[in-house]
Design a protein around this motif. Structure first.
Motif, PDB file in Angstrom:
ATOM      1  N   ASN A  66      18.194  12.312  -2.714  1.00  8.02           N
ATOM      2  CA  ASN A  66      17.584  13.385  -3.483  1.00  8.02           C
ATOM      3  C   ASN A  66      16.105  13.500  -3.149  1.00  8.02           C
ATOM      4  O   ASN A  66      15.459  12.501  -2.811  1.00  8.02           O
ATOM      5  N   GLU A  67      15.564  14.697  -3.281  1.00  8.92           N
ATOM      6  CA  GLU A  67      14.152  14.935  -2.949  1.00  8.92           C
ATOM      7  C   GLU A  67      13.441  15.559  -4.144  1.00  8.92           C
ATOM      8  O   GLU A  67      14.058  16.227  -4.981  1.00  8.92           O
ATOM      9  N   TYR A  68      12.138  15.332  -4.207  1.00  2.38           N
ATOM     10  CA  TYR A  68      11.333  15.917  -5.283  1.00  2.38           C
ATOM     11  C   TYR A  68       9.992  16.381  -4.717  1.00  2.38           C
ATOM     12  O   TYR A  68       9.568  15.972  -3.634  1.00  2.38           O
ATOM     13  N   TYR A  69       9.325  17.231  -5.468  1.00  6.13           N
ATOM     14  CA  TYR A  69       7.946  17.624  -5.178  1.00  6.13           C
ATOM     15  C   TYR A  69       7.108  17.286  -6.402  1.00  6.13           C
ATOM     16  O   TYR A  69       7.508  17.551  -7.542  1.00  6.13           O
TER      17      TYR A  69
ATOM     18  N   ALA B 207      12.837  19.360  -8.022  1.00  3.67           N
ATOM     19  CA  ALA B 207      13.747  18.370  -7.441  1.00  3.67           C
ATOM     20  C   ALA B 207      14.972  19.079  -6.894  1.00  3.67           C
ATOM     21  O   ALA B 207      15.315  20.193  -7.323  1.00  3.67           O
ATOM     22  N   ILE B 208      15.619  18.404  -5.938  1.00  2.00           N
ATOM     23  CA  ILE B 208      16.825  18.971  -5.335  1.00  2.00           C
ATOM     24  C   ILE B 208      17.761  17.836  -4.942  1.00  2.00           C
ATOM     25  O   ILE B 208      17.332  16.816  -4.381  1.00  2.00           O
TER      26      ILE B 208
ATOM     27  N   LEU C  93      12.295  22.096  -1.499  1.00  2.00           N
ATOM     28  CA  LEU C  93      11.928  21.018  -2.409  1.00  2.00           C
ATOM     29  C   LEU C  93      12.558  21.225  -3.777  1.00  2.00           C
ATOM     30  O   LEU C  93      12.193  20.560  -4.744  1.00  2.00           O
ATOM     31  N   GLY C  94      13.502  22.156  -3.858  1.00  3.73           N
ATOM     32  CA  GLY C  94      14.241  22.370  -5.083  1.00  3.73           C
ATOM     33  C   GLY C  94      13.619  23.408  -5.994  1.00  3.73           C
ATOM     34  O   GLY C  94      12.640  24.074  -5.656  1.00  3.73           O
ATOM     35  N   ARG C  95      14.210  23.512  -7.169  1.00  4.35           N
ATOM     36  CA  ARG C  95      13.711  24.431  -8.183  1.00  4.35           C
ATOM     37  C   ARG C  95      12.919  23.662  -9.234  1.00  4.35           C
ATOM     38  O   ARG C  95      13.077  22.452  -9.390  1.00  4.35           O
TER      39      ARG C  95
ATOM     40  N   ALA D 133      15.916  32.921  -4.992  1.00  5.00           N
ATOM     41  CA  ALA D 133      16.771  32.109  -5.857  1.00  5.00           C
ATOM     42  C   ALA D 133      15.982  31.061  -6.632  1.00  5.00           C
ATOM     43  O   ALA D 133      16.561  30.261  -7.364  1.00  5.00           O
ATOM     44  N   GLY D 134      14.659  31.072  -6.462  1.00  5.55           N
ATOM     45  CA  GLY D 134      13.821  30.141  -7.208  1.00  5.55           C
ATOM     46  C   GLY D 134      13.584  28.813  -6.535  1.00  5.55           C
ATOM     47  O   GLY D 134      13.033  27.893  -7.150  1.00  5.55           O
ATOM     48  N   TYR D 135      13.961  28.675  -5.243  1.00  2.20           N
ATOM     49  CA  TYR D 135      13.772  27.412  -4.529  1.00  2.20           C
ATOM     50  C   TYR D 135      12.378  27.367  -3.884  1.00  2.20           C
ATOM     51  O   TYR D 135      11.941  28.343  -3.257  1.00  2.20           O
ATOM     52  N   LEU D 136      11.719  26.235  -4.039  1.00  2.00           N
ATOM     53  CA  LEU D 136      10.359  26.042  -3.534  1.00  2.00           C
ATOM     54  C   LEU D 136      10.383  25.505  -2.113  1.00  2.00           C
ATOM     55  O   LEU D 136      11.161  24.598  -1.792  1.00  2.00           O
TER      56      LEU D 136
END
Length: 528
Positions: free
Chosen positions: A315-318, A328-329, A341-343, A408-411
């Motif tokens: 899993n990954e986070y910012y 996070a993603i 880097l997730g939503r 879609a809101g993904y960073l």
């Protein structure tokens, strides 16, 4: 019993709480040693709300000090153990530390820092020893107190007046000096139970198992390593730790201790992937429930290879020291949104704005700003101007990164606005290196920036202008690198130094560093 440890000690008792290369400590033993350490430090004069500077690698005593701070209402500053005495003394003075606790391998650094006039108000210097500095003989002139004597001198009974304490991490500063980042974790006005509530909420949100096994394989002076170790620990996870990273050993530890969760940085992924095929094939890894990574951009090919090997547990986070975890993603989700880097987490808001302050449309890059829906915020210790510069009037803060949010809101991260290098997951700020470089007798001007490094992500590059256009003498590069190492931690020293006839500055003095940096990044699929 210590409030945060009592329910875990009652549940897990003689099971291991902490494991390092030298041995283990049970939950019952840790509870008693925490009580004694709180009592012993109070008896030596450490008052409520005091600050303790802690220079210690990953070993069991490190967590004892963290536990004591979280019950004794103390702020603890985990110090980067690569720093030289000059940097150590600055942080002691800037943080207002009344007490220093350090491991004996850093005895000479501590002695030099203690002689620095800036640390004159620091009243207690306590050394954690393995024998080189013996109990009752902590220093050849009695200048240091033995850590074990402090523990032994404290009462084993539950301390009275327990209250929350926590870490204040220092980040190297864009103005040349490290800055302390104050968050709610260092709020010594709250009860200790608040820390337990934060840890439980964090662990539940990320799916970390209670009573699991956490592998700490990076320095706990880094905020991410601290959080990904201490928060699971406060829910009952055993901590297995090492103070250096060896890829093959890491796999042995994960299988041998049945590790359930850990945190890596991309450089560690690269080293794991470079292991011989027979070593990787022998790795089981079935105990892993969650592998988190962050702190630096991860190459897409590296991330894809780790997911192919370990599966969707990666899993990954910012986030950052200032903002905590912002997005996070999961591994499975990332495969559908490569490079993301997730939503934003449910507790966070993210906006991307252009140079005029207008909100960017989806897919358009701008500066990333964040705000906690829970009201959590940060400030830089004794630096209101820097605090203000990192915030907007509506309460949004920034880490200085450039990126965009898709429809879609993904960073996605695309660049870095602030002048920073990330090498091996460690933040390096060029300003403090440039300040040291211009102190060299032959250097009139200096520019420091990051250039690509396939393993570390970035490496430190310096370009200097010599006084009066002089020609560099033989061995100049090595001399300059050694000069930096005298004043700063070795990882901040340039890997290479070029000499330019003049640096590209505007008449106002602004340095166009991108004119120096951009050629190194041409042809790359990333700019950081």
């Amino acid at each position: 019993m210590a409030e945060l440890l009592a329910p875990i000690a009652a549940r897990r008792g003689a099971e291991a709480a902490l494991v390092d290369a030298a041995g283990s400590t049970s939950w019952i033993e840790l509870d008693e040693r925490t009580n004694r350490l709180v009592s012993g430090l109070r008896g030596s004069g450490v008052a409520d709300h005091d600050t303790i500077a802690l220079l210690c690698p990953n070993r069991r005593e490190l967590f004892e000090v963290f536990c004591a701070a979280m019950h004794g209402k103390w702020v603890v500053v985990p110090v980067n153990w690569h720093w030289v005495a000059e940097e150590f003394a600055y942080v002691i003075a800037n943080s207002g530390a009344s007490t220093v606790i350090f491991e004996e391998r850093y005895l000479e650094v501590a002695r030099a820092a203690r002689r620095d006039p800036r640390t004159v108000d620091c009243r207690r210097w306590i050394v954690i020893g393995n024998g080189e500095v013996g109990d009752g003989d902590a220093g050849d002139d009695g200048e240091f107190t033995s850590y074990e004597s402090v523990v032994a001198g404290g009462a084993s009974e539950e301390p009275a007046g327990q209250g929350m304490g926590g870490p204040m991490f220092y980040t190297s500063g864009t103005t040349g000096f490290p800055k302390g980042v104050k968050t709610m974790l260092a709020n010594t006005e709250m009860p200790s139970v608040i820390m337990s509530m934060i840890a439980t909420s964090f662990s539940d949100a990320l799916g970390l198992p209670a009573d699991g096994v956490t592998f700490l394989n990076g320095p706990a002076y880094h905020s991410a390593q601290w959080v990904f170790a201490v928060f699971p620990f406060l829910t009952g996870s055993t901590i297995v730790m090492r103070d250096t990273f060896d890829a093959a050993e890491a796999l042995d530890i994960i299988d041998g201790y049945r590790v359930t969760n850990t945190h890596f940085v991309p450089t560690q992924f690269i080293r794991l992937l470079r292991l011989p095929e027979e070593t990787r094939s022998a790795f089981d890894g079935s105990s892993l429930r969650a592998v988190f990574h962050g702190a630096a951009p991860c190459p897409i090919a590296t991330k894809r290879s780790m997911l192919e090997w370990l599966g969707p547990v990666v899993n990954e986070y910012y986030g950052g020291t200032e903002g905590g975890f912002i997005s996070a993603i999961s591994g499975a989700e990332w495969l559908d949104h490569e490079g993301s880097l997730g939503r934003a987490l449910d507790t966070m808001e993210i906006v991307v704005v252009d140079d005029d302050g207008a909100t960017c449309d989806p897919g358009v890059s701008g500066q990333i700003w964040f705000r906690s829906k829970l009201g959590a915020d940060f400030e830089y210790h004794d630096d209101p101007d820097k605090t203000a510069a990192a915030h907007r009037t509506d309460g949004f803060g920034t880490l200085g990164d450039i990126g965009f949010v898709d429809s879609a809101g993904y960073l996605f991260l695309s660049d870095r606005k602030i002048d920073m290098i990330i090498s091996g997951g460690v933040n390096i700020y060029p300003a403090e290196i440039e300040a040291v470089l211009v102190g060299h007798p032959l250097i009139a001007d200096a520019a420091v920036f990051g250039i690509p490094d396939d393993e570390m992500g970035e490496q430190v590059k310096a370009v200097v202008e010599l006084i009066d256009g002089a020609a560099p003498p033989d061995g100049f590069e090595a001399t300059v690198i050694a000069h930096v190492r005298e004043h700063l931690a070795g990882y901040k020293a340039p890997k290479s130094v070029d000499v330019a006839e003049s640096l590209p500055r505007h008449p106002t003095g602004k340095l166009y560093k991108r004119l120096l940096r951009d050629p190194y990044w041409q042809g790359r699929d990333r700019a950081i």
